[in-house]
Design an enzyme around this catalytic site. Structure first.
Site, PDB file in Angstrom:
ATOM      1  N   LYS A  75       3.738   4.085  -1.823  1.00 43.01           N
ATOM      2  CA  LYS A  75       3.357   3.081  -0.827  1.00 43.01           C
ATOM      3  C   LYS A  75       4.480   2.054  -0.674  1.00 43.01           C
ATOM      4  O   LYS A  75       5.098   1.650  -1.666  1.00 43.01           O
ATOM      5  CB  LYS A  75       2.061   2.401  -1.263  1.00 43.01           C
ATOM      6  CG  LYS A  75       1.463   1.434  -0.242  1.00 43.01           C
ATOM      7  CD  LYS A  75       0.122   0.889  -0.742  1.00 43.01           C
ATOM      8  CE  LYS A  75      -0.502  -0.085   0.245  1.00 43.01           C
ATOM      9  NZ  LYS A  75      -1.809  -0.592  -0.227  1.00 43.01           N
ATOM     10  N   SER A 150      -5.753  -0.139   2.708  1.00 42.26           N
ATOM     11  CA  SER A 150      -4.435  -0.274   3.311  1.00 42.26           C
ATOM     12  C   SER A 150      -3.466   0.851   2.929  1.00 42.26           C
ATOM     13  O   SER A 150      -2.376   0.957   3.494  1.00 42.26           O
ATOM     14  CB  SER A 150      -3.802  -1.611   2.899  1.00 42.26           C
ATOM     15  OG  SER A 150      -3.631  -1.675   1.486  1.00 42.26           O
ATOM     16  N   SER A 174      -8.429  -0.454  -1.440  1.00 45.79           N
ATOM     17  CA  SER A 174      -7.385   0.177  -0.635  1.00 45.79           C
ATOM     18  C   SER A 174      -6.842   1.490  -1.182  1.00 45.79           C
ATOM     19  O   SER A 174      -5.983   2.098  -0.554  1.00 45.79           O
ATOM     20  CB  SER A 174      -6.225  -0.795  -0.422  1.00 45.79           C
ATOM     21  OG  SER A 174      -6.624  -1.842   0.428  1.00 45.79           O
TER      22      SER A 174
END
Length: 486
Positions: A75, A150, A174
């Site tokens: 990420k 997210s 998330s």
């Protein structure tokens, strides 16, 4: 792509090379990215060099670990030295970190191959990966729908076979919520188990890095590599790390007497009926596997959402104050004075959702409102944790749906932030209490969209949580289903 263990066997038997495995992942990314948009950028040259190093070790007869030569996606809020780290935000568009995050450093030392940095909601603020300043990631099961957020890019990359495993961050769900939307396994560890050094902060008392994988074992292998004390992180727990991988058991009957509690407040109003039916059926599978199921109450569970949206924006307001155009990142070029430069840098550098949360947090922390909102929210947070403690005095594991619905269509909730926030209704209380949680695939709705079941453990109860999740996985085949047509 195959599992970590299968790829490892192929490598040590010299049936395939790490370069071949890495190239397969890179080819898959090149094929799918025009429609999927999981990655903000692909690190092909670095990945192939890392793979060549693994092949060289094998040719010299050296032993390699399970993660050596395995393609992994990261990420884009974890610092990677010499490689852009944007947090999905324009304000960090050209930021190249001068140091490596602890987790990526550990993965590099284990021989893992980083194929790229994945798309995310800006500064991890969102539930759909639609808040990225660069692109909107699609759900591999239905390209018209969101992958969750997210960490939507990391979840979609694993679901689509662009990487074997990936790392995300979980502040209010998330990792687990996009895992549910994308039909993969997502694990949020106990707060402090995994170092946050090099993770760009959103809400420091809630953020935690964790793994995605197609199986519980893959997630356990990745967790094993990144867990552990880090003197660079003041919140890191200095405790021995158990062997999560060898601790996986084939059946709950291997350890008799396990009690699993169904959180009654997570069922009923607000929950999609097909999600409720599917998760209820999954719970019956746990019972058939040897668990004793009982209903427990966490009466303050429903207060998790409003509590989170006081605490998290407050911490974000403080953490994001550093992005002012002075030290690093985007700077508005034509300001007449310092104040104008601050204002226009932040106005143009941040997206709408980030601005919304900064304003919420700044208001809550302002004179006259701190006691009325922030202090009260911290007290409710304590009550939520006490509810979990009480429930864990009766049972060893808690269970509930991961998300109240399956993946929604892109654009469906962007005009209604409150509706978007409800996507994390089931996951937020776990972060507030600092507990470990895992989402495992447990079925599909009538449109073929994945549904996840969330299992919640006691603090540092990762081993038991992984055992139970693995037992469920072995009793079903939902994790073997893959998106069609991509």
């Amino acid at each position: 792509m195959a599992s970590i263990r299968k790829l490892h066997r192929q490598l040590i038997k010299k049936e395939r090379s790490a370069v071949e495995i890495t190239q397969e992942a890179l080819d898959r990314i090149a094929q799918l990215e025009p429609q999927l948009k999981s990655f903000l950028y692909v690190t092909a040259d670095r990945a192939l060099e890392q793979a060549r190093q693994v092949d060289a070790k094998i040719s010299r007869g050296e032993e390699i670990g399970l993660l050596a030569g395995i393609p992994i996606a990261i990420k884009d809020n974890m610092c990677t030295e010499g490689i852009r780290t944007t947090c999905g935000s324009k304000i960090l568009e050209n930021f190249i970190p001068p140091y490596e995050s602890t987790v990526t450093q550990k993965l590099a030392a284990a021989g893992a191959v980083m194929v790229g940095k994945t798309n995310m909601d800006e500064f991890a603020m969102g539930s759909s990966t639609e808040n990225s300043a660069y692109q909107v990631t699609a759900n591999p099961w239905d390209l018209q729908r969101v992958p969750g957020g997210s960490s939507g890019g990391s979840a979609a990359a694993v679901a689509a076979g662009e990487a074997v495993v990936s790392l995300g961050s979980d502040t209010g769900g998330s990792i687990r919520q996009p895992a549910s939307f994308c039909g993969v396994v997502g694990f949020k560890p106990t707060y402090g188990l995994v170092s946050r050094y090099g993770l760009v902060a959103y809400a420091s008392s809630l953020d935690q890095i964790g793994p995605f994988g197609r199986s519980v074992e893959d997630v356990a292998i990745l967790l094993q590599a990144i867990a552990g004390h880090d003197p660079k992180d003041a919140t890191s727990l200095n405790l021995p790390i158990p062997d999560y991988v060898s601790g996986l058991l084939p059946s709950l009957r291997a350890r008799s007497g396990i009690k699993i509690g169904v959180i009654k407040e997570t069922f009923g109003e607000g929950l999609d009926p097909i999600v409720e039916k599917t998760v209820t059926k999954a719970i019956s599978v746990l019972q058939e596997s040897g668990a004793e199921i009982q209903v427990v109450s966490c009466p303050r569970f429903r207060y998790g959402l409003p509590t989170y949206y006081v605490i998290a924006p407050s911490e974000a307001s403080a953490n994001l104050a550093r992005y002012d155009g002075v030290k690093y990142g985007f700077r508005y070029p034509d300001a007449d004075n310092l104040i104008e430069m601050y204002q226009k840098t932040r106005a143009q550098g941040f997206g709408a959702e980030v601005k919304r949360r900064i304003m919420m947090g700044t208001y809550v922390l302002s004179a006259g409102y701190y006691d009325a909102y922030y202090l009260k929210a911290q007290k409710v947070r304590t009550l939520i944790k006490e509810d979990f403690d009480r429930a864990f005095s009766q049972v060893e594991i808690l269970v509930c749906p991961t998300a109240p619905s399956t993946a929604f269509k892109a654009g469906e909730k962007t005009a209604d932030p409150l509706s978007m926030y409800l996507s994390d209704l089931m996951t937020i209380p776990v972060n507030l209490a600092g507990l470990p949680g895992i989402s495992v695939p447990c079925g599909f709705d009538d449109q073929g969209l994945p549904i996840g079941m969330q299992l919640i453990g006691k603090p540092l109860g990762e081993s038991r949580l992984l055992e139970v999740a693995n037992t469920y996985e072995k009793a079903t085949d939902w994790h073997n289903y893959k998106p069609q047509g991509i």
